[in-house]
Design a protein around this motif. Structure first.
Motif, short mmCIF file in Angstrom:
data_model
loop_
_atom_site.label_atom_id
_atom_site.label_comp_id
_atom_site.label_asym_id
_atom_site.label_seq_id
_atom_site.Cartn_x
_atom_site.Cartn_y
_atom_site.Cartn_z
N ASN A 1 21.93 -41.53 24.67
CA ASN A 1 23.36 -41.21 24.65
C ASN A 1 24.21 -42.26 25.37
O ASN A 1 25.38 -42.02 25.63
N ILE A 2 23.59 -43.38 25.70
CA ILE A 2 24.33 -44.53 26.23
C ILE A 2 24.26 -45.59 25.13
O ILE A 2 23.18 -46.09 24.82
N LEU A 3 25.40 -45.89 24.53
CA LEU A 3 25.44 -46.85 23.43
C LEU A 3 26.00 -48.17 23.90
O LEU A 3 26.74 -48.24 24.89
N LEU A 4 25.67 -49.23 23.16
CA LEU A 4 26.03 -50.59 23.56
C LEU A 4 26.83 -51.26 22.45
O LEU A 4 26.42 -51.27 21.30
N ASP A 5 27.97 -51.86 22.83
CA ASP A 5 28.78 -52.56 21.84
C ASP A 5 28.23 -53.97 21.60
O ASP A 5 27.15 -54.30 22.09
N ARG A 6 28.97 -54.80 20.90
CA ARG A 6 28.45 -56.14 20.56
C ARG A 6 28.22 -57.01 21.78
O ARG A 6 27.42 -57.94 21.75
N ASN A 7 28.92 -56.73 22.89
CA ASN A 7 28.75 -57.50 24.13
C ASN A 7 27.78 -56.83 25.10
O ASN A 7 27.72 -57.21 26.26
N LEU A 8 27.08 -55.80 24.64
CA LEU A 8 26.18 -54.99 25.46
C LEU A 8 26.92 -54.27 26.58
O LEU A 8 26.35 -54.01 27.65
N THR A 9 28.17 -53.92 26.35
CA THR A 9 28.91 -53.08 27.27
C THR A 9 28.51 -51.64 27.00
O THR A 9 28.50 -51.21 25.84
N SER A 10 28.15 -50.91 28.04
CA SER A 10 27.67 -49.54 27.84
C SER A 10 28.83 -48.55 27.75
O SER A 10 29.84 -48.69 28.42
N LYS A 11 28.62 -47.58 26.87
CA LYS A 11 29.59 -46.50 26.69
C LYS A 11 28.82 -45.21 26.50
O LYS A 11 27.88 -45.15 25.72
N ALA A 12 29.21 -44.19 27.24
CA ALA A 12 28.55 -42.89 27.14
C ALA A 12 29.09 -42.15 25.93
O ALA A 12 30.29 -42.14 25.66
N LEU A 13 28.19 -41.51 25.21
CA LEU A 13 28.55 -40.69 24.06
C LEU A 13 28.82 -39.28 24.54
O LEU A 13 27.96 -38.66 25.17
#
Length: 186
Positions: free
Chosen positions: A87-99
């Motif tokens: 449930n921790i997703l990563l954008d193209r820059n590997l920035t983490s975002k919680a779902l």
């Protein structure tokens, strides 16, 4: 629909944005921000590609900031009962975002402090009590070094492990607030 609307209005750089939803009887859908690198568990358990320990620390801090925002800073307090690498997703820059999804419990008009009693989560994911003994005996440092952590990152990796162990204490009153977790990781 009220929960989806609240989640859609919740904005923070380390939370995945919910763009919209449909609750038509024939079509139920949630439309989230696209995350190019998928979930963190793919990097941890499926070895998608190596992430250096400096970046791994950034990912941990980002996830902690997103959860801290949910717990203490947003207008509608949200308690997320399913924090895990998937449930921790990563954008193209590997920035983490919680779902944040609809199975979370919303704090509508309830006291700001929610005390969780007893056990939450999947039991097999919790570390056994003897892990703390290993920490105090210095054995975890040896384990971390055997996991391929470069010598220059051992201190940072050990700090991340110690913070993780603090966060999974059985007694809720022994767990640090997420704002404290962010400070410990920073």
């Amino acid at each position: 629909m009220a929960e989806a609307s609240s989640i859609g209005r919740t904005h923070q750089i380390n939370l995945i944005k919910l763009y919209g939803f449909c609750f038509d009887p024939t079509t139920m859908a949630l439309v989230y921000e696209y995350m190019e690198n998928g979930s963190l568990d793919g990097f941890l358990f499926e070895d998608k590609s190596a992430i250096n320990w400096c970046k791994m620390n950034e990912i941990a801090v980002g996830a902690a900031k997103g959860i801290a925002y949910l717990h203490a800073e947003c207008k509608k307090r949200i308690v997320h009962y399913d924090i895990k690498p998937g449930n921790i997703l990563l954008d193209r820059n590997l920035t983490s975002k919680a779902l944040v999804y609809l199975e979370v419990t919303m704090n509508f008009g309830m006291p700001h402090r929610i005390l969780l009693t007893g056990f939450r989560g999947t039991p097999r994911q919790w570390l056994p009590w003897w892990t703390w003994d290993m920490l105090h005996n210095g054995e975890l440092l040896v384990m971390v070094s055997l996991c391929g952590v470069p010598e220059g990152a051992l201190e940072k990796a050990l700090r991340m492990l110690k913070v993780a162990l603090l966060c999974i204490q059985y007694k809720p009153e022994e767990r640090p607030a997420m704002s404290i977790v962010v400070k410990m990781l920073d």
